[in-house]
Design a protein around this motif. Structure first.
Motif, mmCIF file in Angstrom:
data_model
loop_
_atom_site.group_PDB
_atom_site.id
_atom_site.type_symbol
_atom_site.label_atom_id
_atom_site.label_comp_id
_atom_site.label_asym_id
_atom_site.label_seq_id
_atom_site.Cartn_x
_atom_site.Cartn_y
_atom_site.Cartn_z
ATOM 1 N N GLY A 96 0.802 -1.195 0.019
ATOM 2 C CA GLY A 96 -0.043 0.072 0.142
ATOM 3 C C GLY A 96 0.907 1.369 0.028
ATOM 4 O O GLY A 96 0.426 2.400 -0.418
ATOM 5 N N HIS A 97 1.926 1.216 0.383
ATOM 6 C CA HIS A 97 3.088 2.128 0.321
ATOM 7 C C HIS A 97 3.981 2.365 -0.687
ATOM 8 O O HIS A 97 4.589 1.187 -1.203
ATOM 9 N N VAL A 98 4.063 3.545 -1.440
ATOM 10 C CA VAL A 98 4.946 3.551 -2.583
ATOM 11 C C VAL A 98 6.263 4.168 -2.098
ATOM 12 O O VAL A 98 6.267 5.256 -1.970
ATOM 13 N N PRO A 99 7.617 3.491 -1.792
ATOM 14 C CA PRO A 99 8.504 4.239 -1.329
ATOM 15 C C PRO A 99 9.675 4.812 -2.224
ATOM 16 O O PRO A 99 10.789 4.898 -2.250
ATOM 17 N N LEU A 100 8.959 5.072 -3.572
ATOM 18 C CA LEU A 100 9.572 5.824 -4.520
ATOM 19 C C LEU A 100 9.104 6.888 -4.657
ATOM 20 O O LEU A 100 7.870 7.063 -4.993
ATOM 21 N N PRO A 101 9.546 7.981 -5.320
ATOM 22 C CA PRO A 101 9.161 9.371 -6.002
ATOM 23 C C PRO A 101 8.584 8.985 -7.310
ATOM 24 O O PRO A 101 9.161 8.176 -8.116
ATOM 25 N N LEU A 102 7.309 9.342 -7.342
ATOM 26 C CA LEU A 102 6.634 9.056 -8.837
ATOM 27 C C LEU A 102 7.054 10.378 -9.678
ATOM 28 O O LEU A 102 6.743 11.584 -9.269
ATOM 29 N N VAL A 103 7.555 10.437 -11.133
ATOM 30 C CA VAL A 103 7.808 11.288 -11.861
ATOM 31 C C VAL A 103 7.161 11.546 -12.938
ATOM 32 O O VAL A 103 7.020 10.332 -13.638
#
Length: 293
Positions: free
Chosen positions: A48-55
């Protein structure tokens, strides 16, 4: 496991491998169906958590509904949302809509060049402040040494030449003759210092797989993919001046799957509505060599 389960498991495995092997990793989100499925898989991969920046590379010519969808999901899913763009080209009107470039040159300016300079941190990045809902200039941006991308091998010819872990040089340039072998689900992840790596977890997925998965998972998609009552919808999304809808009355993922299975689009390329492909003779190899997504 059924077919979709196998695709899902492999993609999640690749996402987790990339996250464990590469520092300063990011994920591209174009707001299209493929990269939204990729985002959904990343949320599953990390519970449920995205530990990456979305570009997102914002050309300033995206259809407004796409930007609205981006920001709505970024807030709802608490995504680390970043965008970059070629501000100089836009200010100097070095674009196709302004009548000063070809479509291919416009893509190089607003997409390829903006992508390179956003990823390496030499141009401004704008990060969403979740307290205000506004975008602010990111201070001291570090280069992203790798990026996860939602390309599929069947979407367009040059994409079929990709690997799951595809090395680029420091300028993001792609040497098709220097691709690592990938046999028996074994992937090369130890690249020379300075290598920029593109990771492609959706490479095996087909267009119909994407829509079956969207239907199964009930993934929220931008409404442009569905008929709004005028007998047309978008099959592939890009910049507004260079993207045309297709004739279709499909208004749900299930109806889109039926269209794809019936052969309605069997002789029509998925990106047939993307006019830069026509200008480039139906191929995007040179653009992709220079960093195009």
């Amino acid at each position: 496991m059924d077919h979709l389960d196998r695709l899902e498991n492999k993609s999640i495995h690749i996402i987790r491998e990339a996250y464990s092997e590469f520092n300063n990793l990011s994920m591209l989100w174009s707001i299209g169906k493929d990269s939204t499925v990729l985002l959904w898989l990343a949320r599953k991969a990390f519970f449920g958590h995205v530990p990456l920046p979305l570009v997102h590379i914002d050309t300033d010519y995206k259809i407004p509904e796409m930007i609205e969808h981006r920001d709505r999901l970024a807030k709802e899913w608490e995504l680390d949302m970043i965008y970059g763009q070629n501000e100089a080209a836009l200010e100097n009107k070095e674009t196709f809509p302004d009548g000063n470039t070809t479509r291919i040159e416009c893509c190089k300016n607003l997409k390829s060049e903006a992508l390179k300079k956003t990823l390496n941190g030499t141009w401004p990045r704008y990060r969403m402040n979740h307290n205000t809902g506004k975008y602010e200039v990111e201070e001291n941006p570090e280069p992203y040494t790798g990026v996860i991308v939602g390309v599929r091998a069947d979407e367009e010819g040059t994409r079929s030449k990709e690997r799951y872990f595809s090395p680029r040089d420091t300028n993001n340039d792609w040497d098709l003759g220097d691709q690592p072998p990938e046999f028996w689900d074994q992937y090369k992840t130890d690249f020379a210092p300075g290598t920029h790596v593109r990771v492609h977890p959706l490479l095996d997925w087909k267009e119909v797989d994407i829509w079956r998965y969207i239907e199964r998972e009930n993934i929220p998609m931008v409404s442009l993919y569905y008929d709004q009552g005028d007998g047309t919808r978008y099959r592939s999304l890009g910049c507004n001046p260079c993207t045309d809808p297709v004739e279709s009355t499909a208004s749900t993922p299930q109806e889109i799957v039926k269209e794809l299975e019936s052969g309605k689009f069997s002789n029509i390329a998925e990106r047939a509505g993307r006019k830069q492909d026509e200008e480039d003779g139906g191929g995007l190899e040179e653009l992709r060599k220079e960093g195009y997504m």
